[in-house]
Design an enzyme around this catalytic site. Structure first.
Site, short mmCIF file in Angstrom:
data_model
loop_
_atom_site.label_atom_id
_atom_site.label_comp_id
_atom_site.label_asym_id
_atom_site.label_seq_id
_atom_site.Cartn_x
_atom_site.Cartn_y
_atom_site.Cartn_z
N LYS B 69 26.67 48.12 18.79
CA LYS B 69 26.52 47.76 20.51
C LYS B 69 26.29 49.31 21.27
O LYS B 69 27.47 49.60 21.18
CB LYS B 69 28.34 46.55 21.29
CG LYS B 69 27.51 46.53 22.55
CD LYS B 69 28.82 45.58 22.82
CE LYS B 69 28.23 44.49 24.03
NZ LYS B 69 29.71 43.73 24.41
N SER B 144 27.71 38.79 24.90
CA SER B 144 26.96 39.95 25.31
C SER B 144 26.86 41.03 24.73
O SER B 144 25.66 41.76 24.47
CB SER B 144 27.94 41.22 26.41
OG SER B 144 29.22 41.39 25.98
N SER B 168 32.51 37.53 24.20
CA SER B 168 31.44 38.90 24.17
C SER B 168 30.76 39.02 22.76
O SER B 168 30.49 38.93 22.28
CB SER B 168 31.34 39.55 24.72
OG SER B 168 30.82 39.33 25.98
#
Lengths: 100, 469
Positions: B69, B144, B168
């Site tokens: 990420k 996210s 997330s």
């Protein structure tokens, strides 16, 4: 509902500029979020200790010894100073604090 | 043999047998990313070439390609956090999890898309465009960590890392039909994770099955001198107890979970998955989280408050975006932040600034932290009666891109089942439990464990996974 003046004040605290259109948009959006979180007032929290973190760790200390993991050298120096958008040699340039 | 939809376990076996070489495996994924990423926008920065990383030491994840990420630092590579304000930012050091993955021999293929600073539930808040759900590209992958979940679901990597502040990791894993684990707060180091809400953020794996999640945890979990909130607890071998059966395990279902807003097709999948747990010998019991309905409100005070403090570091001076039009110092702050932050960041910074401002602190911030205590107490009492708590991850399956983006509150509601777990600091995992009857899209099943008992959590998830097939 937040007033326009309140939104201006919050934006000032947050160091964010808003256009007139944004002021209106954020006024509505922030107000609806604040209305939503007001739900918390339904709960009686008299005498409840706030919970700021869940680990229970208090004062995590380490021995006061020289840590070698982040030894400063030219390479690391360049990596850090090199990130600054405005610089001269090894110095970071900033605008004037006082208006001319 | 050509690699296809590999898990960590099967990749290791194939590499050991010599079915393909580590170089061939990397070429395979590079080509796949080259071909398919444009459509999905799962990776923001594919690394090239990555062969250099094959010189990494021999370890548990030798040669295993993964995606990271883009709010986690990988030395000398871009780390945008999905924000224009960090568009050109290059990490000056490795996050602890990255260092550990390097030591284990894993190979990073690139950085994945996310909502700006991990604030969102759809990846639509990314400054670099939304990620598409591989199951239906007109839909969101969740967020996210939507880029990481989509990359794993589309097999653009073997596994990925995400971060989870209020869901997330779990929610995008659910919407993309993969496995996502949020460890106990303090189990995995946050050093080198770009901070959003520091008392809640936690890094965890997104994988194709539960075994792989356990394996990644073996590598990334543990105390770190650079993160004072990590616990000095031993890390067990999480793969070891997976095969142990769960007969007699006490599984709790909070009665508050089946409420208005939970879609019929998700409720149906969750209920039938619970009956599978029952059929393999678990004792199902109703429990109660009486303050469940207040969790989201507490979360949306605490998170913006921490966000407003954490994001105050973006000043246009030391790193990141700096406005060209500013003359004075104060203008540099204002102009850089105004031009650099997207709308959701601005919303949360302003809500936080308001909640923490003089005269409002007690009414909002302190009140929310007291409610946080009540929610943690609720979980503590529930866990006196049961070993694991289960329920939905998200109230719906993947929604359409643009469907909810005009209403911030509607997007906040996506996290209603995941947020309480972060507030209480507990571990939670999402595993795929089939597709919704109406939408035909993946549904995630959430299991929540006691603090630092990822072992029981993973074992239960693993046993359930075996019986879901």
């Amino acid at each position: 509902m937040l007033t326009e003046k309140e939104v201006e004040h919050i934006a000032q605290l947050a160091r964010i500029k808003l256009t007139e259109k944004e002021k209106d948009k954020f006024k509505r959006e922030l107000s609806s979020i604040l209305d939503f979180v007001k739900k918390l007032n339904e709960l009686d929290t008299e005498g409840v200790e706030p919970l700021y973190q869940t680990t229970g760790i208090i004062n995590a200390l380490r021995s006061d010894e020289h840590r070698k993991d982040f030894e400063m050298n030219e390479d690391l120096n360049e990596k850090l100073i090199g990130q600054a958008p405005h610089k001269e040699n090894r110095f970071i340039k900033v605008g004037s604090v006082l208006k001319k | 043999m050509t690699p296809s939809n590999l898990t960590i376990k099967s990749t290791r076996e194939a590499l050991n047998r010599g079915d393909f070489s580590p170089e061939e495996l990397i070429r395979h994924y590079e080509n796949k990313i080259e071909k398919e990423n444009k459509k999905l926008n799962a990776l923001l920065t594919p690394f090239k070439p990555v062969d250099e990383q094959l010189k990494l030491p021999e370890g548990l994840l030798r040669g295993i390609p993964y995606a990271l990420k883009d709010n986690i630092l990988f030395e000398n590579s871009l780390a945008t956090a999905g924000s224009k304000i960090l568009e050109n930012y290059r990490a000056s050091f490795d996050a602890t999890v990255v260092k550990k993955l390097k030591t284990a021999g894993a190979v990073c293929l690139g950085k994945t898309n996310l909502d700006e600073f991990a604030m969102g539930t759809s990846t639509e808040n990314s400054a670099f465009g939304p990620t598409k759900n591989p199951h239906d590209i007109s839909r969101v992958p969740g967020g996210s960590s939507g880029g990481s979940a989509a990359a794993v679901a589309a097999d653009l990597c073997v596994f990925a890392l995400g971060s989870d502040t209020g869901g997330s990791i779990r929610q995008p894993a659910a919407l993309c039909g993969v496995v996502g684990l949020k460890p106990t707060y303090g189990r995995v180091s946050r050093h080198g994770l770009i901070a959003m809400a520091s008392s809640l953020d936690q890094i965890g794996p997104i994988t194709k099955n539960v075994y792989d999640a356990a394996l990644v945890m073996n590598v990334i979990a543990g105390h770190d001198e650079f993160d004072a909130t990590t616990a000095k607890k031993n890390v067990p071998d999480y793969t070891k107890s997976l095969e142990k059966e769960i007969k007699g395990l006490k599984v709790g279902i909070p009665k508050e979970f089946f409420r208005d807003g939970l879609s019929v097709e998700v409720a149906e999948r969750i209920k039938s998955t619970i009956s599978i747990l029952e059929s393999i010998g678990c004792n199902i019991a109703e429990v109660s989280i009486p303050n469940f309905e207040y969790a989201l409100a507490a979360y949306y005070v605490i998170v913006p408050s921490e966000v407003s403090a954490n994001l105050s570091r973006f000043d246009g001076i030391r790193y990141g975006y700096s406005s060209k039009s500013a003359d004075t110092l104060i203008d540099t702050y204002f102009e850089s932040r105004t031009e650099g932050f997207g709308p959701e960041s601005k919303r949360r910074i302003m809500i936080g600034a308001y909640a923490l401002s003089s005269g409002y602190y007690d009414a909002y911030y302190l009140k929310a932290q007291k409610v946080r205590r009540l929610i943690k107490n609720d979980f503590d009492s529930a866990f006196e009666k049961v070993d694991v708590i289960v329920g939905p991850v998200s109230p719906t399956t993947a929604f359409r891109i643009g469907e909810k983006s005009s209403d911030p509150l509607a997007l906040y509601l996506e996290d209603i089942y995941t947020v309480p777990v972060n507030l209480a600091g507990l571990p939670g995992i999402s595993i795929p439990c089939g597709n919704g009857e109406n939408s035909g899209l993946p549904v995630g099943f959430q299991l929540i464990g006691k603090a630092f008992d990822e072992e029981t959590l993973l074992r239960t998830a693993y046993q359930l996974e075996q019986n879901l097939k």
